[in-house]
Scaffold this motif. Structure first.
Motif, PDB file in Angstrom:
ATOM      1  N   PRO A 201       0.986  -1.002   0.326  1.00 60.35           N
ATOM      2  CA  PRO A 201       0.005  -0.053   0.172  1.00 60.35           C
ATOM      3  C   PRO A 201       0.878   1.256  -0.025  1.00 60.35           C
ATOM      4  O   PRO A 201       2.028   1.315   0.613  1.00 60.35           O
ATOM      5  CB  PRO A 201      -0.938  -0.136   1.316  1.00 60.35           C
ATOM      6  N   VAL A 202       0.402   2.431  -0.581  1.00 62.16           N
ATOM      7  CA  VAL A 202       1.077   3.598  -0.763  1.00 62.16           C
ATOM      8  C   VAL A 202       0.136   4.633   0.005  1.00 62.16           C
ATOM      9  O   VAL A 202      -0.998   4.405   0.273  1.00 62.16           O
ATOM     10  CB  VAL A 202       1.277   3.927  -2.092  1.00 62.16           C
ATOM     11  N   GLY A 210      -7.729  11.642  -1.230  1.00 61.65           N
ATOM     12  CA  GLY A 210      -7.619  10.504  -0.295  1.00 61.65           C
ATOM     13  C   GLY A 210      -7.576   9.066  -1.025  1.00 61.65           C
ATOM     14  O   GLY A 210      -7.548   9.060  -2.112  1.00 61.65           O
ATOM     15  N   PRO A 211      -7.614   8.115  -0.552  1.00 60.48           N
ATOM     16  CA  PRO A 211      -7.363   6.569  -1.010  1.00 60.48           C
ATOM     17  C   PRO A 211      -8.642   6.385  -1.709  1.00 60.48           C
ATOM     18  O   PRO A 211      -9.732   6.746  -1.347  1.00 60.48           O
ATOM     19  CB  PRO A 211      -7.026   5.938   0.260  1.00 60.48           C
ATOM     20  N   VAL A 212      -8.636   5.102  -2.300  1.00 71.85           N
ATOM     21  CA  VAL A 212      -9.888   4.434  -2.853  1.00 71.85           C
ATOM     22  C   VAL A 212     -10.099   3.467  -1.758  1.00 71.85           C
ATOM     23  O   VAL A 212      -9.286   2.600  -1.517  1.00 71.85           O
ATOM     24  CB  VAL A 212      -9.607   3.787  -4.301  1.00 71.85           C
ATOM     25  N   LEU A 213     -11.524   3.341  -1.373  1.00 70.80           N
ATOM     26  CA  LEU A 213     -11.936   2.541  -0.243  1.00 70.80           C
ATOM     27  C   LEU A 213     -12.670   1.501  -1.187  1.00 70.80           C
ATOM     28  O   LEU A 213     -13.720   1.650  -2.086  1.00 70.80           O
ATOM     29  CB  LEU A 213     -12.892   3.100   0.718  1.00 70.80           C
ATOM     30  N   LEU A 233      -4.808  -1.407  -9.242  1.00 70.72           N
ATOM     31  CA  LEU A 233      -4.764   0.017  -8.828  1.00 70.72           C
ATOM     32  C   LEU A 233      -3.299   0.324  -7.938  1.00 70.72           C
ATOM     33  O   LEU A 233      -2.769   1.083  -8.208  1.00 70.72           O
ATOM     34  CB  LEU A 233      -5.933   0.271  -7.673  1.00 70.72           C
ATOM     35  N   SER A 234      -2.972  -0.858  -7.396  1.00 71.17           N
ATOM     36  CA  SER A 234      -1.616  -0.910  -6.609  1.00 71.17           C
ATOM     37  C   SER A 234      -0.401  -0.723  -8.017  1.00 71.17           C
ATOM     38  O   SER A 234       0.547  -0.036  -7.538  1.00 71.17           O
ATOM     39  CB  SER A 234      -1.377  -2.231  -5.866  1.00 71.17           C
ATOM     40  N   ALA A 239      -3.316   4.788  -4.033  1.00 69.62           N
ATOM     41  CA  ALA A 239      -3.519   4.462  -2.759  1.00 69.62           C
ATOM     42  C   ALA A 239      -4.892   3.832  -2.714  1.00 69.62           C
ATOM     43  O   ALA A 239      -6.015   4.397  -2.911  1.00 69.62           O
ATOM     44  CB  ALA A 239      -3.285   5.630  -1.718  1.00 69.62           C
ATOM     45  N   THR A 240      -4.926   2.560  -1.828  1.00 65.04           N
ATOM     46  CA  THR A 240      -6.103   1.908  -1.581  1.00 65.04           C
ATOM     47  C   THR A 240      -6.497   1.579  -0.158  1.00 65.04           C
ATOM     48  O   THR A 240      -5.375   1.398   0.758  1.00 65.04           O
ATOM     49  CB  THR A 240      -6.407   0.837  -2.496  1.00 65.04           C
TER      50      THR A 240
END
Length: 334
Positions: A201-202, A210-213, A233-234, A239-240
Protein backbone atom coordinates in the motif's frame (compact mmCIF):
# COMPACT_ATOMS: atom_id res chain seq x y z
CA UNK A 1 -8.05 -54.39 -13.29
CA UNK A 2 -9.02 -51.97 -10.50
CA UNK A 3 -5.60 -52.00 -8.88
CA UNK A 4 -3.48 -51.43 -11.98
CA UNK A 5 -1.36 -48.31 -12.49
CA UNK A 6 -0.66 -47.16 -16.01
CA UNK A 7 2.53 -45.40 -17.03
CA UNK A 8 1.33 -43.14 -19.84
CA UNK A 9 3.80 -41.79 -22.37
CA UNK A 10 4.07 -38.00 -21.90
CA UNK A 11 5.98 -37.08 -25.02
CA UNK A 12 2.87 -35.77 -26.80
CA UNK A 13 0.63 -37.36 -29.42
CA UNK A 14 2.49 -39.24 -32.12
CA UNK A 15 1.62 -39.00 -35.80
CA UNK A 16 0.09 -42.49 -35.89
CA UNK A 17 -2.61 -41.62 -33.37
CA UNK A 18 -3.18 -37.93 -33.91
CA UNK A 19 -6.92 -37.48 -33.45
CA UNK A 20 -8.38 -36.32 -36.74
CA UNK A 21 -11.96 -35.71 -37.72
CA UNK A 22 -12.29 -39.47 -38.39
CA UNK A 23 -10.97 -40.34 -34.93
CA UNK A 24 -8.41 -43.01 -34.06
CA UNK A 25 -8.76 -46.74 -33.53
CA UNK A 26 -8.58 -48.53 -30.19
CA UNK A 27 -5.36 -50.29 -31.19
CA UNK A 28 -3.61 -47.07 -32.20
CA UNK A 29 -4.71 -45.33 -29.03
CA UNK A 30 -3.63 -48.25 -26.84
CA UNK A 31 -0.15 -48.14 -28.39
CA UNK A 32 0.03 -44.40 -27.77
CA UNK A 33 -0.95 -44.71 -24.11
CA UNK A 34 1.08 -47.82 -23.40
CA UNK A 35 -1.88 -49.95 -22.34
CA UNK A 36 -3.65 -52.91 -23.88
CA UNK A 37 -6.85 -52.63 -25.93
CA UNK A 38 -8.43 -54.86 -23.29
CA UNK A 39 -7.69 -52.22 -20.63
CA UNK A 40 -9.41 -49.52 -22.70
CA UNK A 41 -12.46 -51.71 -23.17
CA UNK A 42 -12.47 -52.49 -19.44
CA UNK A 43 -12.35 -48.76 -18.57
CA UNK A 44 -15.24 -48.11 -20.94
CA UNK A 45 -17.32 -50.89 -19.39
CA UNK A 46 -16.52 -50.15 -15.73
CA UNK A 47 -16.07 -46.36 -15.64
CA UNK A 48 -17.81 -44.96 -18.71
CA UNK A 49 -14.57 -43.74 -20.34
CA UNK A 50 -15.40 -44.64 -23.93
CA UNK A 51 -15.49 -43.25 -27.46
CA UNK A 52 -18.24 -40.88 -28.44
CA UNK A 53 -18.64 -42.44 -31.89
CA UNK A 54 -18.45 -45.83 -33.58
CA UNK A 55 -17.69 -46.46 -37.21
CA UNK A 56 -19.57 -48.93 -39.42
CA UNK A 57 -19.39 -52.44 -37.99
CA UNK A 58 -19.36 -51.06 -34.40
CA UNK A 59 -15.63 -50.28 -34.54
CA UNK A 60 -14.62 -47.75 -31.93
CA UNK A 61 -13.32 -44.37 -33.11
CA UNK A 62 -11.80 -42.18 -30.43
CA UNK A 63 -12.31 -38.45 -31.04
CA UNK A 64 -10.07 -35.65 -29.64
CA UNK A 65 -12.19 -35.20 -26.53
CA UNK A 66 -12.12 -38.96 -25.85
CA UNK A 67 -8.34 -39.06 -26.25
CA UNK A 68 -7.90 -36.10 -23.88
CA UNK A 69 -10.04 -37.84 -21.24
CA UNK A 70 -8.02 -41.06 -21.52
CA UNK A 71 -4.69 -39.23 -21.26
CA UNK A 72 -5.97 -37.59 -18.09
CA UNK A 73 -7.10 -41.00 -16.81
CA UNK A 74 -3.64 -42.47 -17.44
CA UNK A 75 -1.86 -39.53 -15.85
CA UNK A 76 -3.97 -39.71 -12.70
CA UNK A 77 -3.75 -43.47 -12.28
CA UNK A 78 0.01 -43.34 -12.74
CA UNK A 79 0.10 -40.74 -9.95
CA UNK A 80 -1.64 -43.20 -7.62
CA UNK A 81 -5.34 -42.33 -7.89
CA UNK A 82 -7.77 -45.29 -7.92
CA UNK A 83 -9.12 -45.86 -11.45
CA UNK A 84 -12.72 -45.05 -10.48
CA UNK A 85 -11.72 -41.65 -9.05
CA UNK A 86 -9.38 -40.97 -11.98
CA UNK A 87 -12.21 -41.72 -14.41
CA UNK A 88 -14.57 -39.37 -12.59
CA UNK A 89 -12.06 -36.52 -12.76
CA UNK A 90 -11.26 -37.25 -16.40
CA UNK A 91 -14.94 -37.10 -17.35
CA UNK A 92 -15.41 -33.91 -15.35
CA UNK A 93 -12.45 -32.27 -17.06
CA UNK A 94 -13.85 -33.12 -20.47
CA UNK A 95 -17.26 -31.68 -19.52
CA UNK A 96 -15.84 -28.38 -18.26
CA UNK A 97 -13.01 -27.76 -20.70
CA UNK A 98 -14.17 -29.40 -23.93
CA UNK A 99 -11.78 -30.60 -26.65
CA UNK A 100 -8.53 -28.84 -27.56
CA UNK A 101 -8.89 -26.23 -30.29
CA UNK A 102 -6.43 -27.74 -32.72
CA UNK A 103 -8.14 -31.12 -32.93
CA UNK A 104 -5.28 -33.07 -31.36
CA UNK A 105 -5.07 -35.04 -28.18
CA UNK A 106 -4.44 -32.92 -25.14
CA UNK A 107 -1.02 -33.13 -23.57
CA UNK A 108 -0.18 -32.83 -19.88
CA UNK A 109 -0.76 -29.43 -18.28
CA UNK A 110 2.75 -28.72 -17.00
CA UNK A 111 5.22 -27.23 -17.44
CA UNK A 112 3.37 -24.11 -18.53
CA UNK A 113 5.02 -21.47 -20.63
CA UNK A 114 3.89 -17.86 -20.79
CA UNK A 115 1.39 -17.27 -23.62
CA UNK A 116 3.09 -16.13 -26.79
CA UNK A 117 0.24 -14.51 -28.69
CA UNK A 118 -3.09 -12.79 -28.08
CA UNK A 119 -4.92 -15.66 -29.76
CA UNK A 120 -3.94 -17.99 -26.89
CA UNK A 121 -6.42 -16.54 -24.39
CA UNK A 122 -9.16 -19.13 -24.92
CA UNK A 123 -6.60 -21.93 -24.89
CA UNK A 124 -5.25 -20.65 -21.57
CA UNK A 125 -8.76 -20.59 -20.11
CA UNK A 126 -9.38 -24.18 -21.20
CA UNK A 127 -6.05 -25.33 -19.78
CA UNK A 128 -6.81 -23.61 -16.48
CA UNK A 129 -10.22 -25.32 -16.31
CA UNK A 130 -8.68 -28.72 -16.93
CA UNK A 131 -6.09 -28.21 -14.21
CA UNK A 132 -8.75 -27.04 -11.74
CA UNK A 133 -11.01 -30.04 -12.39
CA UNK A 134 -8.05 -32.35 -11.71
CA UNK A 135 -7.46 -30.42 -8.46
CA UNK A 136 -3.90 -30.02 -9.75
CA UNK A 137 -2.79 -27.06 -7.63
CA UNK A 138 0.73 -26.72 -9.13
CA UNK A 139 -0.71 -26.62 -12.66
CA UNK A 140 -3.38 -24.09 -11.64
CA UNK A 141 -0.73 -21.84 -10.10
CA UNK A 142 1.50 -22.21 -13.15
CA UNK A 143 -1.25 -21.38 -15.62
CA UNK A 144 -2.43 -18.36 -13.63
CA UNK A 145 1.13 -17.03 -13.35
CA UNK A 146 1.67 -17.59 -17.07
CA UNK A 147 -1.54 -15.76 -17.93
CA UNK A 148 -0.57 -12.69 -15.90
CA UNK A 149 2.97 -12.73 -17.31
CA UNK A 150 1.76 -13.10 -20.88
CA UNK A 151 -1.30 -10.85 -20.94
CA UNK A 152 -0.91 -8.48 -18.01
CA UNK A 153 -3.04 -8.46 -14.87
CA UNK A 154 -6.17 -6.75 -16.22
CA UNK A 155 -6.48 -8.88 -19.34
CA UNK A 156 -5.61 -12.10 -17.52
CA UNK A 157 -8.38 -11.37 -15.05
CA UNK A 158 -10.92 -10.33 -17.69
CA UNK A 159 -10.27 -12.99 -20.32
CA UNK A 160 -8.78 -16.00 -18.49
CA UNK A 161 -9.71 -15.99 -14.79
CA UNK A 162 -13.29 -14.73 -15.01
CA UNK A 163 -14.43 -17.03 -17.87
CA UNK A 164 -12.92 -20.04 -16.10
CA UNK A 165 -14.55 -19.15 -12.79
CA UNK A 166 -17.89 -18.71 -14.56
CA UNK A 167 -17.54 -22.04 -16.39
CA UNK A 168 -16.84 -23.93 -13.17
CA UNK A 169 -19.65 -22.08 -11.39
CA UNK A 170 -22.12 -23.02 -14.11
CA UNK A 171 -21.13 -26.69 -13.85
CA UNK A 172 -21.60 -26.51 -10.07
CA UNK A 173 -25.03 -24.89 -10.42
CA UNK A 174 -26.22 -27.51 -12.91
CA UNK A 175 -24.70 -30.57 -11.22
CA UNK A 176 -25.96 -30.46 -7.65
CA UNK A 177 -23.08 -30.81 -5.20
CA UNK A 178 -20.43 -31.62 -7.83
CA UNK A 179 -17.56 -29.24 -8.60
CA UNK A 180 -17.81 -27.37 -5.29
CA UNK A 181 -14.27 -28.45 -4.41
CA UNK A 182 -13.09 -27.37 -7.87
CA UNK A 183 -14.51 -23.87 -7.47
CA UNK A 184 -13.02 -23.51 -3.99
CA UNK A 185 -9.57 -24.57 -5.13
CA UNK A 186 -9.65 -22.35 -8.22
CA UNK A 187 -10.87 -19.33 -6.23
CA UNK A 188 -8.14 -19.81 -3.64
CA UNK A 189 -5.38 -19.86 -6.22
CA UNK A 190 -6.82 -16.93 -8.16
CA UNK A 191 -6.80 -14.96 -4.91
CA UNK A 192 -3.24 -16.07 -4.20
CA UNK A 193 -1.99 -14.92 -7.61
CA UNK A 194 -3.84 -11.60 -7.36
CA UNK A 195 -2.31 -10.85 -3.98
CA UNK A 196 1.10 -11.86 -5.26
CA UNK A 197 0.76 -9.11 -7.88
CA UNK A 198 -0.51 -6.51 -5.39
CA UNK A 199 2.17 -4.00 -4.49
CA UNK A 200 2.51 -2.72 -0.91
CA UNK A 201 0.00 0.00 0.00
CA UNK A 202 1.03 3.58 -0.70
CA UNK A 203 0.02 6.74 1.10
CA UNK A 204 -2.47 9.13 -0.47
CA UNK A 205 -0.88 12.17 -2.11
CA UNK A 206 -2.32 14.59 0.41
CA UNK A 207 -5.42 15.69 2.27
CA UNK A 208 -7.09 16.81 -0.98
CA UNK A 209 -6.88 13.32 -2.50
CA UNK A 210 -7.78 10.40 -0.24
CA UNK A 211 -7.41 6.71 -1.02
CA UNK A 212 -9.84 4.45 -2.86
CA UNK A 213 -11.91 2.44 -0.38
CA UNK A 214 -12.84 -1.07 -1.58
CA UNK A 215 -15.64 -2.95 0.20
CA UNK A 216 -18.24 -5.63 -0.34
CA UNK A 217 -21.69 -4.58 0.82
CA UNK A 218 -23.19 -6.27 3.90
CA UNK A 219 -23.92 -9.93 3.27
CA UNK A 220 -21.65 -10.12 0.22
CA UNK A 221 -18.80 -12.65 0.38
CA UNK A 222 -17.44 -12.50 -3.19
CA UNK A 223 -14.16 -10.61 -2.89
CA UNK A 224 -12.19 -11.75 -5.96
CA UNK A 225 -13.26 -8.84 -8.21
CA UNK A 226 -12.23 -6.36 -5.53
CA UNK A 227 -8.92 -8.19 -5.10
CA UNK A 228 -8.31 -7.85 -8.85
CA UNK A 229 -9.15 -4.15 -8.74
CA UNK A 230 -6.94 -3.63 -5.69
CA UNK A 231 -4.04 -5.33 -7.44
CA UNK A 232 -4.52 -3.24 -10.58
CA UNK A 233 -4.68 0.02 -8.64
CA UNK A 234 -1.58 -0.91 -6.64
CA UNK A 235 0.36 -1.34 -9.88
CA UNK A 236 -0.67 2.20 -10.84
CA UNK A 237 0.52 3.52 -7.44
CA UNK A 238 -3.02 4.49 -6.42
CA UNK A 239 -3.58 4.45 -2.65
CA UNK A 240 -6.24 1.97 -1.58
CA UNK A 241 -7.83 0.60 1.55
CA UNK A 242 -9.21 -2.92 1.12
CA UNK A 243 -11.95 -3.93 3.56
CA UNK A 244 -13.00 -7.16 1.87
CA UNK A 245 -16.16 -9.18 2.41
CA UNK A 246 -19.47 -8.24 4.03
CA UNK A 247 -18.57 -4.88 5.60
CA UNK A 248 -21.29 -3.78 8.05
CA UNK A 249 -23.02 -0.55 7.06
CA UNK A 250 -22.00 1.27 10.25
CA UNK A 251 -18.36 0.27 9.82
CA UNK A 252 -18.39 1.37 6.20
CA UNK A 253 -19.78 4.78 7.07
CA UNK A 254 -17.25 5.20 9.89
CA UNK A 255 -14.37 4.30 7.55
CA UNK A 256 -15.54 6.84 4.96
CA UNK A 257 -15.64 9.61 7.58
CA UNK A 258 -12.22 8.67 9.00
CA UNK A 259 -10.39 8.25 5.68
CA UNK A 260 -12.00 10.87 3.47
CA UNK A 261 -11.62 8.65 0.38
CA UNK A 262 -11.48 9.98 -3.16
CA UNK A 263 -13.75 7.10 -4.18
CA UNK A 264 -15.65 4.20 -2.62
CA UNK A 265 -16.16 0.98 -4.58
CA UNK A 266 -19.13 -1.09 -3.39
CA UNK A 267 -19.26 -4.65 -4.75
CA UNK A 268 -22.54 -6.61 -4.92
CA UNK A 269 -22.61 -9.95 -6.68
CA UNK A 270 -26.33 -10.53 -6.12
CA UNK A 271 -29.39 -8.27 -6.25
CA UNK A 272 -30.29 -9.42 -2.75
CA UNK A 273 -27.19 -7.71 -1.33
CA UNK A 274 -27.16 -4.59 -3.53
CA UNK A 275 -28.61 -1.90 -1.24
CA UNK A 276 -29.18 1.33 -3.12
CA UNK A 277 -30.06 3.25 0.10
CA UNK A 278 -26.66 2.27 1.50
CA UNK A 279 -24.87 3.42 -1.67
CA UNK A 280 -26.74 6.75 -1.56
CA UNK A 281 -25.90 7.17 2.11
CA UNK A 282 -22.20 6.64 1.36
CA UNK A 283 -22.38 9.08 -1.56
CA UNK A 284 -23.89 11.75 0.71
CA UNK A 285 -21.38 11.26 3.53
CA UNK A 286 -19.30 14.42 3.97
CA UNK A 287 -16.19 15.32 5.93
CA UNK A 288 -13.86 18.25 6.40
CA UNK A 289 -14.18 21.82 7.66
CA UNK A 290 -17.22 23.96 6.95
CA UNK A 291 -17.00 25.65 3.57
CA UNK A 292 -14.67 22.97 2.19
CA UNK A 293 -16.50 19.76 2.88
CA UNK A 294 -15.97 16.82 0.53
CA UNK A 295 -17.77 13.62 -0.35
CA UNK A 296 -16.59 10.54 -2.25
CA UNK A 297 -17.21 9.35 -5.77
CA UNK A 298 -19.21 6.12 -5.41
CA UNK A 299 -18.49 3.34 -7.89
CA UNK A 300 -20.91 0.41 -8.03
CA UNK A 301 -19.36 -2.89 -9.03
CA UNK A 302 -20.93 -6.27 -9.73
CA UNK A 303 -24.05 -7.69 -11.38
CA UNK A 304 -26.15 -7.07 -8.28
CA UNK A 305 -26.53 -3.41 -9.26
CA UNK A 306 -27.88 -4.17 -12.75
CA UNK A 307 -31.12 -2.33 -13.47
CA UNK A 308 -30.87 -0.15 -10.36
CA UNK A 309 -30.96 3.66 -10.75
CA UNK A 310 -27.60 5.12 -9.81
CA UNK A 311 -27.78 8.87 -10.25
CA UNK A 312 -24.41 10.44 -9.52
CA UNK A 313 -22.75 7.03 -9.15
CA UNK A 314 -20.66 5.20 -11.74
CA UNK A 315 -20.98 1.58 -12.87
CA UNK A 316 -17.92 0.44 -14.86
CA UNK A 317 -18.44 -2.83 -16.70
CA UNK A 318 -14.87 -4.13 -16.81
CA UNK A 319 -11.66 -4.03 -14.81
CA UNK A 320 -9.87 -1.74 -17.35
CA UNK A 321 -12.81 0.69 -17.24
CA UNK A 322 -12.81 0.68 -13.43
CA UNK A 323 -9.05 1.32 -13.36
CA UNK A 324 -9.46 4.26 -15.72
CA UNK A 325 -12.32 5.73 -13.68
CA UNK A 326 -10.51 5.46 -10.36
CA UNK A 327 -7.12 6.68 -11.54
CA UNK A 328 -8.86 9.76 -12.95
CA UNK A 329 -10.68 10.29 -9.64
CA UNK A 330 -7.34 10.21 -7.86
CA UNK A 331 -5.73 12.64 -10.30
CA UNK A 332 -3.48 10.07 -11.96
CA UNK A 333 -3.12 9.03 -15.55
CA UNK A 334 -4.46 5.49 -16.15
Amino acid sequence: MDGERVGADRSGPGPDVRATEAGVTTGALARRLGVSPTTLRSWERRYGIGPAERAAGRHRRWMPRDVAALETMCRLTSAGLPPAEAARLARSEAEVAGPPQDGTAAGPPAPVAAPAATGDVRQESRGLARAAVRLDAPAVEGRLAAAVAGFGLARAWQEVMVPTLHAVGRKWASSGDRYVEVEHLLSWHVSTVLRRHTRPPVAADGPATGPVLLACVPGEQHTLPLEALNAGLSQLAVATRMFGAAVPAEALTAAVRRLGPAAVVLWAQARSTASLPLAQHVAETRWGVKGARSRPLVVLGGPGWAGRPSQGMLRPTSLPEALGTLTAACGRLP
